[in-house]
Design an enzyme around this catalytic site. Structure first.
Site, PDB file in Angstrom:
ATOM      1  N   MET A 103     -22.968  38.008 -24.486  1.00 15.80           N
ATOM      2  CA  MET A 103     -22.499  36.950 -23.586  1.00 15.80           C
ATOM      3  C   MET A 103     -21.010  37.177 -23.285  1.00 15.80           C
ATOM      4  O   MET A 103     -20.307  36.248 -22.885  1.00 15.80           O
ATOM      5  CB  MET A 103     -22.736  35.575 -24.206  1.00 15.80           C
ATOM      6  N   GLY A 104     -20.544  38.400 -23.491  1.00 21.59           N
ATOM      7  CA  GLY A 104     -19.163  38.738 -23.139  1.00 21.59           C
ATOM      8  C   GLY A 104     -18.155  38.262 -24.166  1.00 21.59           C
ATOM      9  O   GLY A 104     -18.503  37.970 -25.315  1.00 21.59           O
ATOM     10  N   HIS A 159     -18.894  43.173 -31.111  1.00 19.91           N
ATOM     11  CA  HIS A 159     -19.607  43.740 -29.950  1.00 19.91           C
ATOM     12  C   HIS A 159     -19.343  45.244 -29.852  1.00 19.91           C
ATOM     13  O   HIS A 159     -20.245  46.034 -29.548  1.00 19.91           O
ATOM     14  CB  HIS A 159     -19.115  43.090 -28.649  1.00 19.91           C
ATOM     15  N   GLY A 176     -26.190  41.692 -33.649  1.00 21.89           N
ATOM     16  CA  GLY A 176     -25.368  41.529 -34.854  1.00 21.89           C
ATOM     17  C   GLY A 176     -26.097  40.678 -35.883  1.00 21.89           C
ATOM     18  O   GLY A 176     -26.776  39.713 -35.521  1.00 21.89           O
ATOM     19  N   GLN A 179     -31.326  34.554 -35.167  1.00 25.79           N
ATOM     20  CA  GLN A 179     -31.589  35.155 -33.849  1.00 25.79           C
ATOM     21  C   GLN A 179     -32.283  36.509 -34.018  1.00 25.79           C
ATOM     22  O   GLN A 179     -33.240  36.831 -33.297  1.00 25.79           O
ATOM     23  CB  GLN A 179     -30.266  35.320 -33.092  1.00 25.79           C
ATOM     24  N   LEU A 202     -16.188  37.717 -37.175  1.00 29.56           N
ATOM     25  CA  LEU A 202     -15.744  37.698 -35.782  1.00 29.56           C
ATOM     26  C   LEU A 202     -16.762  36.924 -34.948  1.00 29.56           C
ATOM     27  O   LEU A 202     -17.966  37.078 -35.115  1.00 29.56           O
ATOM     28  CB  LEU A 202     -15.598  39.119 -35.239  1.00 29.56           C
ATOM     29  N   SER A 247     -16.904  34.921 -30.806  1.00 25.90           N
ATOM     30  CA  SER A 247     -16.174  34.515 -29.596  1.00 25.90           C
ATOM     31  C   SER A 247     -15.658  33.090 -29.759  1.00 25.90           C
ATOM     32  O   SER A 247     -14.640  32.719 -29.186  1.00 25.90           O
ATOM     33  CB  SER A 247     -17.090  34.598 -28.376  1.00 25.90           C
TER      34      SER A 247
HETATM   35  O1  PAF Z   1     -25.991  36.785 -29.342  1.00 28.25           O
HETATM   36  C1  PAF Z   1     -25.743  36.598 -28.137  1.00 28.25           C
HETATM   37  O2  PAF Z   1     -24.667  36.921 -27.643  1.00 28.25           O
HETATM   38  C2  PAF Z   1     -26.803  35.938 -27.258  1.00 28.25           C
HETATM   39  O3  PAF Z   1     -27.535  34.997 -27.974  1.00 28.25           O
HETATM   40  C3  PAF Z   1     -27.731  36.953 -26.582  1.00 28.25           C
HETATM   41  C4  PAF Z   1     -28.554  37.724 -27.601  1.00 28.25           C
HETATM   42  C5  PAF Z   1     -26.921  37.924 -25.746  1.00 28.25           C
HETATM   43  C6  PAF Z   1     -28.705  36.231 -25.662  1.00 28.25           C
HETATM   44  O4  PAF Z   1     -28.043  35.522 -24.677  1.00 28.25           O
END
Ligand code: PAF
Length: 304
Positions: free
Chosen positions: A30-31, A37, A150, A156, A187, A189
């Site tokens: 999600m940037g 990342h 991650g 997730q 870390l 966001s």
């Molecule tokens: O972990 C994330 O950044 C988000 O949940 C993902 C996996 C990109 C889905 O939007």
């Protein structure tokens, strides 16, 4: 690195890489890139011929009142970091590309989405419907050989592994270690929301995990003392966790003892930030029972 904004452009670009049999790695994000990342991108760069990073702040995984509007966004900086990490394609679609008018489908993974972050008394499973739906779409759009996530969001990862198995999606899921600041803070966001004082308090989440690891390394297996060791660190930082729970590391069922690799997961609000962290506790192997030597005195050996 090329930035593409439509599914058609992305599919064409990936297909061009596929003609000579190149492997494709996907890093969904999600940037607001940080070293976590970048570690996923580095792993993809190392293992795959072509690396695709998706950058999409997915509205369907944010609940009402959550931080969708405030979520940090800086595409120009992200694009520079991705290019420096050797990414080939940055897929940064607008919301209407992923959810066009009339979009009506959701992917629901039952069970494991209804605990921890998906507990109906907390955020509810809707968050994971949003994650499962967008990840399924991204896997369909890119059709990568490997997708990287991650381990900081262990739930997730479990949800994505489950949906990939259940829907027969031909992709390997790689879950990589959480990247931490030198003081242990994972870390995220969302760390950007923390004031200096809150950031200091937030390090208690990692101390809590380490305290539990130490208790287990010292031979503790019962859940209550392990959780108490972790809770003491949170209490000392005046952090009331949303949850602090031991769960089976694979299927997230509740456990009452650390007798096999066990997930210890924590979520807590610190200031404006909702933070999560976890560790997998490994029980100390118990020495095998030594069989009583036949005829040893006092062992009930027959006497002549
Ligand atoms: O972990 C994330 O950044 C988000 O949940 C993902 C996996 C990109 C889905 O939007």
């Amino acid at each position: 690195m090329r930035t593409v904004r439509t599914i058609a452009e992305l599919r064409a670009a990936v297909a061009a890489r596929r003609v000579d049999g190149q492997s494709v790695g996907l890093v969904p994000t999600m940037g607001s890139f940080h070293a976590g990342h970048l570690s996923l991108m580095a792993a993809a760069r190392e293992a795959c011929d072509a690396v695709v990073v998706s950058l999409f702040v997915n509205p369907t995984q944010f609940g009402a009142g959550e931080d969708l509007d405030a979520y940090p966004r800086d595409q120009a900086r992200d694009a520079e970091l991705a290019a420096a990490a050797g990414v080939d394609l940055l897929f940064a679609p607008p919301v209407t590309e992923i959810y066009p008018d009339g979009f009506a489908t959701a992917v629901t993974v039952r069970g494991i989405t209804e605990v921890l972050c998906g507990d109906p008394d907390r955020r509810g499973p809707g968050h994971f419907d949003g994650v499962a739906t967008v990840v399924t779409k991204l896997l369909n759009i890119v059709a990568p050989d490997v997708a990287y996530f991650g381990r900081k969001d262990a739930q997730q990862v479990a949800v994505i592994r489950r949906l990939v198995r259940d829907l027969d999606i031909p992709v390997r899921i790689e879950a990589l270690a959480t990247v931490r600041e030198p003081d242990g803070l994972a870390l995220s966001s969302r760390n950007a929301y923390l004031t200096a004082a809150e950031r200091q308090r937030a390090t208690a989440l990692h101390r809590a995990l380490v305290a539990a690891e130490r208790a287990v390394a010292a031979g503790e297996t019962a859940s209550e003392p392990v959780l108490a060791a972790a809770r003491a660190e949170l209490d000392a930082a005046a952090i009331a966790p949303e949850y602090l729970e031991l769960r089976d590391a694979d299927d997230l069922t509740a456990v009452t003892a650390v007798t096999r690799p066990t997930l210890l997961a924590v979520a807590a609000r610190v200031g404006r930030a909702r933070l999560i962290d976890n560790t997998v506790l490994e029980p100390v192997p118990q020495p095998a029972a030594v069989p009583a030597a036949a005829g040893a005195p006092g062992e009930g050996a027959p006497t002549q």
